[in-house]
Design a protein around this motif. Structure first.
Motif, mmCIF file in Angstrom:
data_model
loop_
_atom_site.group_PDB
_atom_site.id
_atom_site.type_symbol
_atom_site.label_atom_id
_atom_site.label_comp_id
_atom_site.label_asym_id
_atom_site.label_seq_id
_atom_site.Cartn_x
_atom_site.Cartn_y
_atom_site.Cartn_z
ATOM 1 N N ASN A 80 0.843 -1.200 0.000
ATOM 2 C CA ASN A 80 0.000 0.000 0.000
ATOM 3 C C ASN A 80 0.876 1.247 0.000
ATOM 4 O O ASN A 80 2.088 1.187 0.172
ATOM 5 C CB ASN A 80 -0.987 -0.012 1.173
ATOM 6 N N GLY A 81 0.236 2.390 -0.171
ATOM 7 C CA GLY A 81 1.000 3.615 -0.391
ATOM 8 C C GLY A 81 1.082 4.546 0.787
ATOM 9 O O GLY A 81 1.252 5.760 0.605
ATOM 10 N N GLN A 82 0.957 4.037 2.023
ATOM 11 C CA GLN A 82 1.060 4.919 3.184
ATOM 12 C C GLN A 82 2.367 5.701 3.168
ATOM 13 O O GLN A 82 2.385 6.916 3.374
ATOM 14 C CB GLN A 82 0.973 4.100 4.476
ATOM 15 N N GLY A 83 3.463 5.008 2.929
ATOM 16 C CA GLY A 83 4.755 5.687 2.897
ATOM 17 C C GLY A 83 4.895 6.605 1.702
ATOM 18 O O GLY A 83 5.461 7.701 1.805
ATOM 19 N N VAL A 84 4.354 6.199 0.558
ATOM 20 C CA VAL A 84 4.482 6.994 -0.662
ATOM 21 C C VAL A 84 3.795 8.349 -0.501
ATOM 22 O O VAL A 84 4.323 9.393 -0.891
ATOM 23 C CB VAL A 84 3.891 6.229 -1.864
ATOM 24 N N GLY A 117 10.373 11.575 6.631
ATOM 25 C CA GLY A 117 10.399 10.863 7.911
ATOM 26 C C GLY A 117 9.064 10.228 8.229
ATOM 27 O O GLY A 117 8.998 9.138 8.823
ATOM 28 N N GLY A 118 7.965 10.893 7.843
ATOM 29 C CA GLY A 118 6.659 10.276 8.022
ATOM 30 C C GLY A 118 6.528 8.993 7.222
ATOM 31 O O GLY A 118 5.919 8.022 7.685
ATOM 32 N N ALA A 119 7.092 8.984 6.025
ATOM 33 C CA ALA A 119 7.080 7.762 5.214
ATOM 34 C C ALA A 119 7.889 6.658 5.877
ATOM 35 O O ALA A 119 7.492 5.482 5.870
ATOM 36 C CB ALA A 119 7.628 8.062 3.822
ATOM 37 N N ILE A 140 -0.977 6.613 11.860
ATOM 38 C CA ILE A 140 -1.526 7.909 12.259
ATOM 39 C C ILE A 140 -0.399 8.874 12.607
ATOM 40 O O ILE A 140 -0.411 10.052 12.233
ATOM 41 C CB ILE A 140 -2.494 7.741 13.450
ATOM 42 N N GLY A 141 0.597 8.371 13.330
ATOM 43 C CA GLY A 141 1.745 9.210 13.669
ATOM 44 C C GLY A 141 2.494 9.691 12.450
ATOM 45 O O GLY A 141 2.927 10.854 12.394
ATOM 46 N N SER A 142 2.637 8.820 11.456
ATOM 47 C CA SER A 142 3.357 9.214 10.244
ATOM 48 C C SER A 142 2.590 10.288 9.478
ATOM 49 O O SER A 142 3.183 11.233 8.951
ATOM 50 C CB SER A 142 3.592 8.000 9.347
ATOM 51 N N LEU A 169 2.912 13.560 11.386
ATOM 52 C CA LEU A 169 4.256 14.116 11.208
ATOM 53 C C LEU A 169 4.393 14.772 9.839
ATOM 54 O O LEU A 169 4.878 15.910 9.723
ATOM 55 C CB LEU A 169 5.301 13.004 11.367
ATOM 56 N N ALA A 170 3.988 14.075 8.784
ATOM 57 C CA ALA A 170 4.140 14.612 7.436
ATOM 58 C C ALA A 170 3.238 15.826 7.197
ATOM 59 O O ALA A 170 3.686 16.865 6.693
ATOM 60 C CB ALA A 170 3.830 13.521 6.402
ATOM 61 N N LEU A 171 1.957 15.707 7.594
ATOM 62 C CA LEU A 171 1.036 16.826 7.396
ATOM 63 C C LEU A 171 1.421 18.020 8.258
ATOM 64 O O LEU A 171 1.352 19.175 7.823
ATOM 65 C CB LEU A 171 -0.396 16.391 7.728
#
Length: 606
Positions: free
Chosen positions: A236-240, A420-422, A557-559, A562-564
């Protein structure tokens, strides 16, 4: 690029780079292990693990060691599934690739625009660094001109701010700049140039639709991934989504700044203004058109064909502002020094022509300097701003270092916060630890940082080589080893080219890494066992427990936060195009981001 073309191109790249190895059926592999097919093998005797890596009997195991995984399942990847790949690619990656088209371009050469795309994707830090510098420079030049009571100061602020995307060359030789500043006939020149550069390239329908598409696609795919966590968890693309989230504040930031990056338009504006430029003559009362005296002008857009180290200054795409930073600051300092010297003389009621008495403005009018006080011969004009002409070559305001440090900190913050969120999203997806997916993101961010450092060092060396070369006195002695300026110039050129090559490779790498993830190329024993981080203790989780799903959701959720949060703090809240479109993916006003706070600075106060 059209969506279908991007998808076809990605598929071709995918098929080209994926080695033709036998695929692994992990479902059958797990059934063989639990069915006792490998109980007699040495790997099976101690191959059972729980989901935290502790040794358990094989019949109670929910994970197996990397060695047993290789023995039972082989070293190949899970079989490629087109439906999974196309759905993940279209939902997670394609919107971001389409958003790249909204980056500002406008360079004279198309190759410079293409390279700017690779520089942006290959080094988000460099893109953010140039954006922050542009915003900070706009505020700095306003403060630098504040308190100078002389005509055209506000015009100078508008002109200098707008020319951050140009290879600006200001010539003060023979009183050219002094004539532009002092002579009242040149008021039209300042107004013409400021008007010619007064255009915006901001919120278009295309930009709004692209940004909206990205936001909606990102939100929908995040919700979908949480709806069924264990479905295609490794592809899946959570990291992407987090890895490319930096692109959103970069695009929105440039739309707010609206850089004057159209090379043809900027050149035309400068040429039109230079037609109106006047030059002081021997007659104090009658200046002449500069075109009647010389082809040189005080303001020109210079070509650096003879100086390879300054090649990037000519590319008007805003990401190249990193290369124009110090030369632009030096040009601003020269204009400020001339304006300040003239203002100090005017404040003391000293006319340009010392043989003409000072004439005060009529009562009831705002404090202005009448034209008669600003006219004089060429020698008188040059003497009038004589203090400014003593400025040394390449002088820069020492405060440039603070702007450099702020831009550096924010650029690295944006890149490492989003990427880093990824890393967090895939790091805490069992098997927990450093693996192929998290390692690919870390490598991407590290190389992006290296590209930023390489290009910035190159720009500093280029400026030093230019200043040292202009300041050096010719020598009549026999040739000696290469001077420092020549060495710095050559090293700058080498670093600039190396940085671009590294950025290109890094941009290709992150796209391929995402394609590998969607295509299940990373879904193999080596990657699923996090061998990079666990080494000899590596193990592959086969069955997710409820506790794993809960912890994985928390990490995801943490990632996202962090990214947003990183993107929002960098960009902030902004209304666009006269409230036609409101960009809402931002924190409330109390947490407004950096770009929003610093864009559109007020004009210099008199």
């Amino acid at each position: 690029m059209h969506r279908s073309r991007v998808l076809i191109l990605s598929s071709v790249v995918f098929l080209f780079f994926i080695p033709s190895t036998s695929s692994t059926n992990f479902t059958q592999c797990i059934a063989d292990i639990t069915g006792g097919l490998y109980d007699a093998t040495p790997e099976a005797l101690s191959g059972g693990r729980d989901n935290h890596g502790k040794v358990v009997p094989l019949h109670n195991a929910t994970a197996i060691t990397y060695d047993l995984c290789k023995r039972a399942c082989g070293s190949g990847s899970e079989s490629f599934t087109w439906t999974v790949f196309s759905a993940q690619f279209s939902a997670w990656l394609l919107p971001w690739l389409a958003l790249v088209s909204q980056l500002p371009f406008g360079s004279q050469l198309r190759t410079d625009d293409v390279v700017s795309v690779f520089l942006t994707i290959g080094s988000p830090a460099l893109a953010a660094y140039s954006l922050v510098l542009t915003v900070l420079n706009g505020q700095w030049v306003s403060r630098r001109l504040a308190g100078i009571a002389y005509p055209n100061v506000r015009m100078a602020w508008r002109v200098l701010s707008s020319l951050q995307q140009a290879a600006l060359q200001i010539d003060d030789a023979d009183g050219m700049l002094a004539s532009l500043v002092v002579l009242p006939e040149n008021d039209d020149w300042w107004e013409e140039l400021a008007h010619g550069l007064d255009y915006t390239q901001t919120w278009s329908a295309s930009a709004v639709s692209q940004i909206t598409w990205v936001i909606i696609a990102y939100l929908f795919t995040v919700i979908d991934s949480f709806a069924d966590v264990t479905n295609s968890v490794n592809s899946n693309g959570q990291g992407v989504g987090s890895a490319f989230l930096w692109l959103l504040p970069i695009v929105v930031g440039w739309l707010q700044v609206s850089p004057k990056s159209d090379f043809t338009r900027v050149c035309a504006a400068v040429d039109r203004a230079n037609v109106k430029a006047f030059y002081a003559s021997a007659d104090p009362r009658h200046p002449v058109l500069a075109s009647d005296v010389t082809e040189h002008r005080a303001f020109t857009l210079k070509s650096h064909e003879d100086h390879a180290a300054r090649r990037d200054e000519e590319a008007s795409a805003p990401i190249y502002n990193y290369a124009r930073f110090l030369p632009w600051v030096a040009n601003v300092e020269l204009v400020v020094s001339v304006l300040r010297a003239a203002a100090e003389r005017a404040t003391a009621h000293e006319p340009v022509d010392p043989y003409v008495p000072w004439r005060a403005a009529a009562k009831g009018k705002p404090p202005v300097i009448v034209d008669e006080n600003r006219r004089g011969s060429l020698d008188q004009v040059r003497r009038y701003v004589g203090a400014a002409r003593g400025s040394r070559v390449g002088r820069v305001d020492p405060n440039f270092l603070m702007r450099f440090l702020i831009a550096t900190a924010l650029a690295l913050f944006l890149q490492w916060g989003t990427v880093g969120g990824a890393v967090v999203a895939v790091w805490f997806t069992p098997t927990i630890g450093l693996g192929c997916r998290s390692g690919s993101y870390i490598l991407y961010a590290a190389v992006g940082t290296a590209v930023w450092g390489t290009m910035v060092i190159s720009s500093f060396l280029s400026f030093y080589a230019t200043v040292a070369g202009q300041s050096a006195l010719p020598s009549k002695q026999s040739p000696r080893p290469l001077p420092a300026a020549l060495i710095a110039g050559r090293l700058s050129t080498f670093l600039r080219r190396a940085g671009k090559l590294l950025a290109t490779l890094n941009a290709i790498w992150i796209v391929l890494s995402c394609i590998f993830q969607f295509s299940s190329f990373y879904d193999r024993c080596y990657c699923n066992s996090s061998v990079l981080g666990l080494g000899k203790n590596a193990y592959d989780v086969l069955t997710f427990l409820d506790s794993d799903v809960t912890a994985m959701k928390a990490a995801w959720i943490g990632s996202i936060v962090l990214a947003l949060g990183t993107a929002a703090l960098f960009e902030g809240k902004r209304n666009a195009s006269h409230n036609v479109f409101r960009f809402t993916l931002n924190p409330p006003p109390a947490c407004t981001g950096f770009i929003y706070l610093h864009v559109d600075p007020p004009p210099p106060a008199p």
